[in-house]
Design an enzyme around this catalytic site. Sequence first.
Site, PDB file in Angstrom:
ATOM      1  N   GLU A 132       0.821  -1.213   0.000  1.00 32.65           N
ATOM      2  CA  GLU A 132       0.000   0.000   0.000  1.00 32.65           C
ATOM      3  C   GLU A 132       0.861   1.271   0.000  1.00 32.65           C
ATOM      4  O   GLU A 132       0.490   2.276  -0.602  1.00 32.65           O
ATOM      5  CB  GLU A 132      -0.971  -0.030   1.182  1.00 32.65           C
ATOM      6  CG  GLU A 132      -2.044  -1.107   0.960  1.00 32.65           C
ATOM      7  CD  GLU A 132      -2.963  -1.287   2.146  1.00 32.65           C
ATOM      8  OE1 GLU A 132      -2.450  -1.670   3.217  1.00 32.65           O
ATOM      9  OE2 GLU A 132      -4.168  -1.036   2.011  1.00 32.65           O
ATOM     10  N   GLU A 154      -4.308  -9.566   3.681  1.00 33.44           N
ATOM     11  CA  GLU A 154      -5.042  -9.327   4.930  1.00 33.44           C
ATOM     12  C   GLU A 154      -6.269 -10.212   5.096  1.00 33.44           C
ATOM     13  O   GLU A 154      -6.641 -10.586   6.210  1.00 33.44           O
ATOM     14  CB  GLU A 154      -5.489  -7.852   5.016  1.00 33.44           C
ATOM     15  CG  GLU A 154      -4.365  -6.869   5.265  1.00 33.44           C
ATOM     16  CD  GLU A 154      -3.643  -6.419   3.994  1.00 33.44           C
ATOM     17  OE1 GLU A 154      -3.806  -7.065   2.937  1.00 33.44           O
ATOM     18  OE2 GLU A 154      -2.902  -5.420   4.074  1.00 33.44           O
TER      19      GLU A 154
END
Length: 730
Positions: A132, A154
């Site tokens: 990210e 995740e």
Amino acid sequence: MSYETLSVEVDGDGIALVTIDLPGQSMNVWNEALMSDFAKWVDEFVADDNVKGAVITSGKESGFLAGADLGMLGGSSASSMKEAFENAFTLNSVLRKLETGGNSAKDLIKGNAHAKPVAAAVNGLALGGGLELVLASHHRVVADNPKLQLGVPEVQVGLLPGAGGTQRLPRLAGLQNAAMLATQGRPIDPATAKAQGIVQEVVPAGEVVAKAKEWVKANPKVTQPWDKKGFKFPGGGGAMDPRAVQFFVGANAMGQKETKHNYPAVQSILSCLYEGSIVPFDTAIRIESKYFTKLLADPQAKNMIRTLFINKQAAEKGAARPKDVPASDLKTVGVLGAGLMGAGITHVAVKGGMNVVVLDRDMDAAQNAVAYSKKILDKRVSRGKLTQDAADAFLAKIKPTADYNDLKDVDLIIEAVFEDPDVKADVIKKTEAVIGEDVIFASNTSTLPITGLARHSERPEQFIGMHFFSPVEKMPLLEIIPGKESGDKALAVALDFNRKIRKTPIVVSDVRGFYTNRVVPPYINEAMLMVKEGVKPALIENAAAGLGMPVGPLALTDETSLSLGLMLSRSTKKELGDDYQPTGTEDLLEKMVEGLGRHGRKSGGGFYEYPEGAKKHLWQGLSEHFPIADEQPSMDEVKERLLYAQLIPASHCLADGIVPDPTSADLGAIFGWGFAPWTGGPMSYIDTIGVEDFVRTAESLAQRYGERFHPPASFRDKAQSGEKLYSAAA
Ligand code: NAD
């Protein structure tokens, strides 16, 4: 300014090289120190006119950045949802400031302002929050290494990429690619990432920083595509684009089919993709943080993080290892028996970097271990995943033999001969006559007590059980079973060996079935009892799938074979005599195996048919012998019975100390027989619904279906005191 977790060097052109390097850690992760340092650096970078741009890289050889420190996430203790949201939004807002240069979206869109260029120089894996950060950079240069992983995993711990991943990925790679990456959590390689538009340059590893700098110098004023006027999602996006609408209809259906409604994270990711695609970017990341906060507050994510990440890693690092025993240096392992298990153990030992001497009754039989590995390696060679040279070198590390003298220099013995006490006694004696005096001897028996086998050893303190699962190279769990006289060294060496072969170990008591084989039989028996009652087999299998089990209990019975089930029930009966408690499935097994010749998958089919070249399907003939009842239970009833058929024996194992703690019970269940991972394991599940609720349901099942559902007395006590299993154990 100086930082603890990163260094900043500004060159003569005003380009800052930011190197992330967490002190004392083998891998970079977003922990509190890095979050704080990075936020400070971004503030400084944006404010300092002398700095014209930045390149972000990592000082670790292990990779760029592996995501958030899950220990920090799992332990988050915000006092309100608002505070939890603010915590979750922190990294989003820092990364947003980096990419906008602190300008408002309005000014950027109008072209009134620009950001200073930031390029990511990715020298190794970038996962989760690591990727990210890369996505929030304006330009992304990645080392040309097909093994380098880029991904957002995740979802595997019940969360979503919460630092802009659900918003920048679809804006770069399209909704479909973003959904695949985020809902499945599987990483991609640099070439795939480039083809999807996620990164711009894939260059030789030594050049990432130089190339990133080159780009920064050539592009003094930048704006992310989504902050430019007229931005459109690649492949379509938004509520009105027919391609996007069609995508969401399909993706939602697929998501529920795959997860059986057990993983709210998948639903939340799709919601982020949809809602985020119809609002401005600054709102989109707030939506993402809102869903993230909700998931993090749910016990599911906490349970998954605890079991699948924190406790798994601790067990693998040797949490149960006696500390005083010096580390062992295992170079060569002696494997006795080159059958299914011996060959599998040989394979994983060589894969773990050791040499193996594998002994069987004759050379032909011993060669089976070589053939077993060769088959696995040939497949990898033919798929281009391994070179022929590497495969040959692997096989050269296996020495098949029928001569005990070849075992004289081994550092550890693992025995996997026939499950017959006399045969085992014989090989123990012959082996101990040649091996070094301090060599540990492990048995892979699945049913014989370790303490009993150790009586055949001259050195019972060096004798231990190591129970592998078949196929050894695929199954992740190892049960380690100290006998009454096993010493610390035996346990330490077993765990040292485990560390090399990278299984998840649990240490369990020396009782019949150890842990996993005390729980799986009651579970598959419950399914067979339902077949006898006339419950539709498809309902049973679908209920198990709905719980999140990887295969149905009838398919599992076919895999392990009905004949093995029959043999085990007969041998148990013989051994226990009057103490034997019938399971109620004996007659079904006898009829299936001896009456109908249905032994299981490998010979003649079982509950299923296995047609050549086609998918397996339930055997239609079953209902002639076990007629379908007119009235069928609900899906929820069947699910509950199948779930409690596992929870009850697992809870008895904990109550009786067969597994030492809830952690081992949870790890053993998920990695041993595929207990629904979304729960974090049976004990995490019981803690989540509350021990009281568990006891109440168990007692109601016991009333309806029989004694076997009675919960342990100690659980009744805990139900009254309101105590949780995990906190009691801690
Ligand atoms: P197998 O029959 O496939 O292999 C046993 C091997 O031992 C054969 O190759 C045989 O020739 C060899 N052998 C027999 N007597 C010997 C002797 N005196 N000296 C040297 N070699 C001898 O059996 P398997 O399935 O590999 O099981 C081996 C052990 O592992 C058993 O104790 C079993 O209970 C245990 N185990 C099996 C599984 C499973 O799923 N099959 C799982 C866990 C544990």
